[in-house]
Design a protein around this motif. Sequence first.
Motif, PDB file in Angstrom:
ATOM      1  N   ASP A 177      35.861  39.116  32.963  1.00  4.31           N
ATOM      2  CA  ASP A 177      36.850  40.188  33.016  1.00  4.31           C
ATOM      3  C   ASP A 177      37.597  40.166  34.355  1.00  4.31           C
ATOM      4  OD1 ASP A 177      37.755  43.029  32.088  1.00  4.31           O
ATOM      5  OD2 ASP A 177      37.008  43.292  34.137  1.00  4.31           O
ATOM      6  N   ASN A 178      38.897  40.486  34.320  1.00  6.66           N
ATOM      7  CA  ASN A 178      39.727  40.495  35.538  1.00  6.66           C
ATOM      8  C   ASN A 178      39.090  41.286  36.676  1.00  6.66           C
ATOM      9  OD1 ASN A 178      41.675  39.086  34.127  1.00  6.66           O
ATOM     10  ND2 ASN A 178      42.931  40.881  33.711  1.00  6.66           N
ATOM     11  N   TYR A 179      38.610  42.501  36.363  1.00  7.22           N
ATOM     12  CA  TYR A 179      38.102  43.377  37.418  1.00  7.22           C
ATOM     13  C   TYR A 179      36.735  42.927  37.924  1.00  7.22           C
ATOM     14  CZ  TYR A 179      42.175  46.184  36.697  1.00  7.22           C
ATOM     15  OH  TYR A 179      43.488  46.596  36.631  1.00  7.22           O
ATOM     16  N   GLN A 180      35.970  42.217  37.109  1.00  5.71           N
ATOM     17  CA  GLN A 180      34.700  41.657  37.593  1.00  5.71           C
ATOM     18  C   GLN A 180      34.975  40.534  38.592  1.00  5.71           C
ATOM     19  OE1 GLN A 180      33.194  40.766  33.673  1.00  5.71           O
ATOM     20  NE2 GLN A 180      31.833  42.547  33.699  1.00  5.71           N
ATOM     21  N   LEU A 185      37.789  40.257  40.380  1.00  3.45           N
ATOM     22  CA  LEU A 185      38.359  40.930  41.550  1.00  3.45           C
ATOM     23  C   LEU A 185      37.242  41.534  42.414  1.00  3.45           C
ATOM     24  CD1 LEU A 185      40.982  41.854  43.023  1.00  3.45           C
ATOM     25  CD2 LEU A 185      40.796  43.979  41.704  1.00  3.45           C
ATOM     26  N   GLU A 186      36.257  42.117  41.775  1.00  5.01           N
ATOM     27  CA  GLU A 186      35.115  42.693  42.490  1.00  5.01           C
ATOM     28  C   GLU A 186      34.391  41.619  43.301  1.00  5.01           C
ATOM     29  OE1 GLU A 186      32.155  45.285  43.935  1.00  5.01           O
ATOM     30  OE2 GLU A 186      34.108  45.731  43.052  1.00  5.01           O
ATOM     31  N   TYR A 243      36.566  40.824  46.251  1.00  2.74           N
ATOM     32  CA  TYR A 243      36.460  41.927  47.210  1.00  2.74           C
ATOM     33  C   TYR A 243      35.172  41.798  48.027  1.00  2.74           C
ATOM     34  CZ  TYR A 243      35.279  46.431  49.139  1.00  2.74           C
ATOM     35  OH  TYR A 243      34.870  47.419  50.007  1.00  2.74           O
ATOM     36  N   ASP A 289      45.326  41.953  43.397  1.00  2.00           N
ATOM     37  CA  ASP A 289      45.342  42.057  41.926  1.00  2.00           C
ATOM     38  C   ASP A 289      46.765  42.173  41.385  1.00  2.00           C
ATOM     39  OD1 ASP A 289      46.080  44.608  42.677  1.00  2.00           O
ATOM     40  OD2 ASP A 289      44.516  45.629  41.536  1.00  2.00           O
ATOM     41  N   PHE A 300      47.721  41.443  37.737  1.00  2.00           N
ATOM     42  CA  PHE A 300      47.071  42.129  36.618  1.00  2.00           C
ATOM     43  C   PHE A 300      48.071  42.910  35.767  1.00  2.00           C
ATOM     44  CE2 PHE A 300      42.431  42.540  38.327  1.00  2.00           C
ATOM     45  CZ  PHE A 300      42.397  41.174  38.526  1.00  2.00           C
TER      46      PHE A 300
END
Length: 192
Positions: free
Chosen positions: A51-54, A56-57, A60, A73, A76
């Motif tokens: 997943d995109n946010y995983q 990105l995490e 980070y 991001d 996105f």
Amino acid sequence: MKVGLFFGSFNPIHIGHLVIANHIAEHSDLDQVWFVVTPHSPFKKKSTLLDNYQRLEMVYRATKDYTKLNPCDIEFNLPQPNYTINTLAYLQEKYPTYQFALIMGEDNLKSFHKWKNYELILENHHIYVYPRVSENTIETQFDGHKKIHPINAPIMELSSTFIRNSIKEGKNVQPMLPQNVWEYLDEMNFYK
């Protein structure tokens, strides 16, 4: 402010990415390097991506202790599949006082002429190229170009694909990842 954009799926981000980005941030005229997490490359199958946010995490977590390295991001919310030229135009509009440059491996430079509007990218942006191991160095039309800057960075023979496959096979990949990224992957059972 001069910002180098390091595009990638970072699936997962690993120490090779950090070594290259930090080297370029410390040994070039760039003020910062942004890790631009790409939601979907026109050249990759989407099914292999977390997943995109995983992702990105993970970026980070990997960059939070480095003042010159930042997660980004920006792609996105852009239409998919996205092209670098569109991202550059969007960033230039959003940050009109910044100068954006691209960071890429020399393997990508060999196919740069196939990128959408590559002439326009080269007209408006500098490109910082880090070395990759390759069987034979292909001479390109970009050799000696005034906007293309070879960077004498350490050669990192480490790939996210290798790390994913090793995790799937139950191998210990902990030394290849920043500690907090390894802990997140392990806790979330990614790539198993």
